[in-house]
Design an enzyme around this catalytic site. Structure first.
Site, PDB file in Angstrom:
ATOM      1  N   LYS A  37     -93.968  49.315  54.524  1.00  0.00           N
ATOM      2  CA  LYS A  37     -94.711  50.069  53.515  1.00  0.00           C
ATOM      3  C   LYS A  37     -96.174  50.192  53.926  1.00  0.00           C
ATOM      4  O   LYS A  37     -96.686  49.408  54.732  1.00  0.00           O
ATOM      5  CB  LYS A  37     -94.601  49.374  52.150  1.00  0.00           C
ATOM      6  CG  LYS A  37     -93.178  49.312  51.596  1.00  0.00           C
ATOM      7  CD  LYS A  37     -92.644  50.692  51.228  1.00  0.00           C
ATOM      8  CE  LYS A  37     -91.221  50.624  50.723  1.00  0.00           C
ATOM      9  NZ  LYS A  37     -90.233  50.541  51.815  1.00  0.00           N
ATOM     10  N   ASP A  38     -96.838  51.193  53.350  1.00  0.00           N
ATOM     11  CA  ASP A  38     -98.235  51.469  53.680  1.00  0.00           C
ATOM     12  C   ASP A  38     -99.134  50.284  53.346  1.00  0.00           C
ATOM     13  O   ASP A  38     -98.829  49.479  52.465  1.00  0.00           O
ATOM     14  CB  ASP A  38     -98.726  52.691  52.897  1.00  0.00           C
ATOM     15  CG  ASP A  38     -97.926  53.939  53.215  1.00  0.00           C
ATOM     16  OD1 ASP A  38     -96.748  53.987  52.833  1.00  0.00           O
ATOM     17  OD2 ASP A  38     -98.481  54.853  53.835  1.00  0.00           O
ATOM     18  N   LYS A  39    -100.272  50.241  54.037  1.00  0.00           N
ATOM     19  CA  LYS A  39    -101.267  49.225  53.722  1.00  0.00           C
ATOM     20  C   LYS A  39    -102.163  49.696  52.573  1.00  0.00           C
ATOM     21  O   LYS A  39    -102.206  49.057  51.526  1.00  0.00           O
ATOM     22  CB  LYS A  39    -102.133  48.905  54.947  1.00  0.00           C
ATOM     23  CG  LYS A  39    -103.239  47.897  54.618  1.00  0.00           C
ATOM     24  CD  LYS A  39    -104.185  47.646  55.785  1.00  0.00           C
ATOM     25  CE  LYS A  39    -105.308  46.704  55.327  1.00  0.00           C
ATOM     26  NZ  LYS A  39    -106.276  46.449  56.428  1.00  0.00           N
TER      27      LYS A  39
END
Length: 701
Positions: free
Chosen positions: A338-340
């Site tokens: 998942k995105d940061k």
């Protein structure tokens, strides 16, 4: 090296599929502007706490008498006959032959002539599968036998029937056995927790050597795996025929069973009856069975939970959780990265940690912008790709038209969204996969690993950015001095991966072999991530080259998917077809069916200019002889296929001003207040929202 200027140029040069103008705006002004919620295999958002059992069976039906290229169909519009006909169906599938039925062993039949085993397994199947799936399974079995008995030559791949994904290991094992015992002429194959039923070609082959009754009983015997049991074929006076049976059994099942011939006394010394007996091979080491209590004590504990994190890299989050729980990062499993810079929700499973232990650190992790909920016990870990997709709620701020564009902003936004909704977007891997904004990108490290340049890969991993903070000061010190111990003392504790690598280098030394050992301080999923990053970068460039060269038309030599539901991780070579010249001229396929290979050792290349391009790129990067295996690091990348185009689902949007009120004017660009676009959509797994937004806005995001 300046901040990823080269990377930005390369990503900006990638093709678009739509020709609308687009608009400008700012993405990820804050983590709360980019919310990602995982969609599990049952289609549920994982941030919604549910009491439904995690291991519920969801089956995918089979359409009777259909052996087309798409055997997995939706249950809608299917009709079913009266239930409870499995035994009748089985009798029919045995050919309806009275001799065949009477030839079954007496201990396997009831007084009314029905099969004991069939009844028992029908009960097992009935407890594991719903009534309709049970009926369709029986029909699939019957249709398989009818197809074998058909004299007309049939083309196309063998039919398949999916029983759906079953997460519980015990249920899967019971279902495998129940199907094989009830229908020995079928085989079951596990694929990412899904059970696929197929015709057993070995059963069909054995039927050419022995009677169908014997073949039926032999495969039941094999699957039962009863220790010290034996199976005997009917007496046979033909030596050549017996030899053929011996060879078949030993060639196919020699690692499991052994065969011997025994003479029977029949009063004819010249031509005695000879029978072939099969028995299971003895195990080299027999272990005492553990008691039930002992087995329970040794059983591995798995705990699932939904992790919410904000503005935190996933591997950093895992490292922190591992330290707090006293486990290692590889004890965690997940369905996807998942995105940061976002607020993300995803399911995770941790081994060797009880739900109570996990709940005990709840307060401690809040300081790291993490929360856990929906904590529960499960039976197994997760695998990458074990999800349906992701839901996105995104805010795009400071909207404005492109330079020299006189159209209304609202019209541009509507045009762009509807275009992508109808025509899709190029399915590139997103910039975050490569370390957006960094000097060294993950694909560069992956290339070094593929070329077995271990020390170079370590130095790339520890290359500092230009910012002056403790992490980058420690990295600069390392590159200047190669003082591993000193660098470790300077590296902040929250940088778990960097510290683990430095500890390993301190132990094994700053040599090529020492660097190999240093990479083993990372779990396998993290090591293979860098290899995949390189393959992803090449796929992006290949997709852009393909569209620039041939556009949206499907041409000779393209690869297309023959299955309507493409699963990037599981699509086999048998489901990939090379377009012929005749198929190009008749427009037999659409651009949405075109796939391109993600590099690996088990893929085929397009047979046109795109295939030539792949080989040129591999030669450019010094990988012309690469098998995409790194034995030193125990890494193997088989490769897969990825669709060029993807589509957003359940897309909706709304324009708002800075006061958070909906914009009603026809021309919002004349408003003095800055405008924002709230957009929500779902994407399939392995798709990137930033790439979808790039296609909508026609700007890099």
């Amino acid at each position: 090296m300046e901040e990823d200027t080269d990377f930005r140029i390369k990503f900006s040069s990638l093709c678009y599929i739509n020709d609308h103008v687009g608009f400008c705006g700012t993405i990820k002004s804050s983590p709360s502007d980019f919310v990602v919620i995982e969609i599990d295999e049952q289609g549920q958002l994982v941030n919604m706490v549910s009491d439904e059992p995690l291991n519920k069976i969801h089956s995918i039906p089979y359409q009777p008498n259909t052996f087309a290229k798409k055997p997995k169909l939706n249950r809608q519009n299917l009709t079913f006959e009266e239930p409870n006909q499995e035994l009748d169906t089985l009798t029919k599938c045995l050919g309806g032959d009275p001799d065949l039925q009477s030839g079954l062993k007496s201990e396997d039949t009831n007084k009314d002539g029905t099969l004991k085993c069939a009844e028992e397994k029908a009960d097992v199947l009935g407890s594991l599968l719903d009534e309709k799936t049970n009926e369709l399974l029986s029909q699939f079995a019957c249709d398989t036998k009818e197809k074998w008995n058909c004299t007309t030559e049939l083309f196309g791949p063998p039919p398949e029937f999916s029983l759906g994904r079953i997460l519980d290991k015990t249920q899967r094992a019971s279902l495998h056995s129940a199907v094989r015992q009830k229908f020995p002429y079928l085989i079951t194959v596990g694929k990412n927790s899904e059970i696929i039923v197929k015709p057993n070609q070995e059963y069909k082959e054995l039927c050419h050597l022995v009677s169908e009754e014997e073949a039926f009983d032999f495969f039941k015997y094999l699957d039962a795996k009863k220790e010290n049991s034996r199976f005997t074929f009917k007496p046979d006076t033909n030596k050549d025929h017996r030899k053929a049976v011996h060879h078949f059994v030993n060639r196919k099942f020699g690692n499991l069973v052994e065969t011997k011939s025994f003479s029977e006394l029949n009063g004819n010394a010249a031509h005695p009856n000879v029978v072939i007996t099969v028995k299971f091979r003895e195990k080299a080491h027999k272990h005492k069975k553990r008691s039930l209590l002992e087995s329970q004590e040794r059983k591995v504990v798995y705990t699932a939970f939904t992790l919410q994190k904000e503005n935190l890299e996933m591997f950093e989050a895992l490292g922190f959780l591992a330290v707090k729980l006293g486990v290692i990062p590889s004890d965690f499993s997940y369905a996807g990265l998942k995105d940061k810079k976002a607020i993300t929700y995803q399911t995770m499973v941790v081994r060797k940690v009880t739900p109570e232990r996990l709940k005990s650190i709840d307060k401690e992790i809040e300081n790291k912008r993490m929360k856990m909920f929906n904590i529960r016990s499960v039976d197994d870990s997760l695998r990458l790709g074990q999800l349906k997709g992701n839901h996105f709620d995104i805010v795009i701020r400071t909207l404005k038209r492109k330079n020299n564009d006189s159209a209304h902003l609202e019209e541009r936004i509507l045009e762009a969204i509807e275009n992508v909704k109808d025509k899709g977007f190029v399915n590139y891997y997103g910039p975050q996969r490569f370390g957006k904004g960094r000097k060294v990108h993950t694909d560069q490290i992956g290339l070094a690993l593929l070329k077995s340049e271990m020390m170079k890969a370590v130095k790339l991993f520890l290359t500092p950015e230009d910012s002056d903070d403790p992490v980058n000061r420690a990295k600069k010190y390392f590159l200047q001095t190669e003082d591993v111990k000193g660098t470790h003392s300077r590296m902040p504790e929250f940088k778990v991966r960097e510290r683990a690598m430095l500890e390993s280098l301190n132990r094994f030394g700053m040599t090529e072999e020492g660097c190999v050992q240093a990479w083993f301080s990372f779990p396998h999923s993290m090591r293979i991530f860098y290899i995949h990053a390189y393959s992803s970068k090449i796929w992006n460039e290949a997709a852009s080259y393909r569209l620039a060269t041939y556009g949206s038309r499907v041409v000779e030599g393209d690869l297309v998917c023959l299955d309507g539901n493409v699963d990037d991780e599981l699509l086999p070579n048998s489901k990939v077809h090379t377009v012929t010249k005749e198929e190009e001229s008749t427009n037999a396929y659409g651009i949405h069916q075109v796939v391109l290979p993600v590099l690996g050792y088990n893929i085929q290349y397009p047979k046109n200019k795109v295939g030539e391009w792949y080989h040129e790129i591999l030669s450019r990067d010094g990988l012309q002889t690469c098998r995409f295996k790194v034995p030193a690091l125990k890494l193997n990348a088989p490769g897969c296929y990825r669709q060029i185009l993807k589509y957003p689902h359940n897309l909706s949007y709304q324009l708002k001003d800075e006061q958070d009120t909906a914009v009603k004017t026809k021309d919002p660009c004349i408003s003095e207040a800055p405008l924002s676009l709230l957009i929500s959509f779902d994407l399939d797994s392995s798709c990137y929202a930033t790439v979808c937004l790039r296609e909508i806005m026609k700007q890099d995001v």
